[in-house]
Design a protein around this motif. Structure first.
Motif, short mmCIF file in Angstrom:
data_model
loop_
_atom_site.label_atom_id
_atom_site.label_comp_id
_atom_site.label_asym_id
_atom_site.label_seq_id
_atom_site.Cartn_x
_atom_site.Cartn_y
_atom_site.Cartn_z
N LYS A 156 27.48 -24.43 -51.86
CA LYS A 156 26.03 -24.46 -51.66
C LYS A 156 25.41 -25.66 -52.37
O LYS A 156 24.60 -26.39 -51.81
N GLU A 157 25.81 -25.89 -53.61
CA GLU A 157 25.29 -27.02 -54.38
C GLU A 157 25.70 -28.34 -53.72
O GLU A 157 24.92 -29.29 -53.64
N ARG A 158 26.93 -28.40 -53.23
CA ARG A 158 27.44 -29.59 -52.56
C ARG A 158 26.62 -29.88 -51.31
O ARG A 158 26.26 -31.02 -51.02
N PHE A 159 26.33 -28.83 -50.53
CA PHE A 159 25.54 -28.97 -49.31
C PHE A 159 24.17 -29.58 -49.63
O PHE A 159 23.74 -30.53 -48.99
N TYR A 183 29.43 -36.14 -56.07
CA TYR A 183 29.29 -36.05 -57.52
C TYR A 183 27.91 -36.48 -57.97
O TYR A 183 27.13 -37.06 -57.21
N ARG A 184 27.63 -36.17 -59.21
CA ARG A 184 26.39 -36.62 -59.82
C ARG A 184 26.74 -37.30 -61.14
O ARG A 184 27.77 -37.01 -61.75
N ILE A 185 25.87 -38.19 -61.55
CA ILE A 185 25.94 -38.78 -62.87
C ILE A 185 24.74 -38.24 -63.63
O ILE A 185 23.59 -38.54 -63.29
N ARG A 186 25.01 -37.39 -64.60
CA ARG A 186 23.94 -36.81 -65.41
C ARG A 186 23.57 -37.85 -66.47
O ARG A 186 24.36 -38.19 -67.33
N ILE A 187 22.34 -38.34 -66.39
CA ILE A 187 21.89 -39.45 -67.22
C ILE A 187 21.66 -39.00 -68.66
O ILE A 187 20.96 -38.03 -68.91
N THR A 188 22.25 -39.76 -69.59
CA THR A 188 22.07 -39.47 -71.02
C THR A 188 21.30 -40.57 -71.74
O THR A 188 20.71 -40.32 -72.79
N GLU A 189 21.31 -41.77 -71.18
CA GLU A 189 20.65 -42.90 -71.84
C GLU A 189 20.28 -43.94 -70.78
O GLU A 189 20.97 -44.09 -69.78
N ARG A 190 19.17 -44.67 -71.01
CA ARG A 190 18.72 -45.71 -70.07
C ARG A 190 18.16 -46.90 -70.85
O ARG A 190 17.56 -46.71 -71.89
N THR A 191 18.34 -48.06 -70.26
CA THR A 191 17.73 -49.25 -70.80
C THR A 191 17.46 -50.19 -69.63
O THR A 191 18.10 -50.08 -68.58
N GLY A 192 16.50 -51.08 -69.81
CA GLY A 192 16.18 -52.01 -68.73
C GLY A 192 15.47 -53.23 -69.26
O GLY A 192 14.79 -53.19 -70.29
N ARG A 193 15.65 -54.31 -68.54
CA ARG A 193 15.03 -55.58 -68.90
C ARG A 193 14.42 -56.21 -67.65
O ARG A 193 14.78 -55.87 -66.52
N PHE A 194 13.51 -57.17 -67.86
CA PHE A 194 12.93 -57.90 -66.74
C PHE A 194 12.59 -59.31 -67.19
O PHE A 194 12.50 -59.60 -68.38
#
Length: 151
Positions: free
Chosen positions: A92-95, A137-148
């Motif tokens: 069910k979750e996969r669907f 699959y999923r990637i459960r996010i634990t940390e984020r960073t970003g630049r511009f």
């Protein structure tokens, strides 16, 4: 001007795009490949055929993921997230994960390599056991960073 993206700007960058690069390891070798994904503020959803990437993520589930938007050399945004690979095996979750991914990809003009047609076929034939089904699959996010950088 160089700067750091806020969490909200990182989320917008992830939500606005559908292709990024996932980095995984087997403990000795690092492997970085492009993947199509859908983002929902907590995790990324993706699918892949069995292979080196899936084998590595199964044995070492901590991964890195990068998304870029590059206008030119002085006008770009880039975000990196770290998280944990989680294979979605509950039917069910996969669907619903596949439905979410398909709905996101179907809104855009995408490359044949996304496998969108195959995903539609799979959703219509959940009971089909003759064909090899992709790993969702999923990637459960634990940390984020970003630049511009912008002029």
């Amino acid at each position: 001007m160089l700067g750091k993206l806020s969490v909200e700007e990182i989320n917008q960058l992830l939500a606005h795009n559908i292709t990024g690069r996932i980095g995984c390891t087997d403990g000795e070798k690092t492997y970085i490949v492009p993947v199509n994904y859908a983002f929902n503020d907590t995790y990324l959803i993706a699918h892949s055929k069995e292979g080196m990437k899936v084998a590595m993520m199964r044995s070492h589930p901590l991964v890195c993921f990068q998304v870029d938007e590059i206008i030119d050399n002085t006008n770009w945004r880039s975000a990196i997230i770290w998280g944990a690979y989680e294979e979605i095996t509950d039917p069910k979750e996969r669907f619903y994960a596949m439905k979410f991914l398909i709905s996101r990809l179907a809104q855009l003009t995408v490359s044949e390599t996304t496998g969108l047609l195959d995903m539609h076929r799979e959703m219509a034939n959940e009971e089909d056991t003759e064909h090899i089904r992709p790993v969702v699959y999923r990637i459960r996010i634990t940390e984020r960073t970003g630049r511009f950088e912008k002029p």
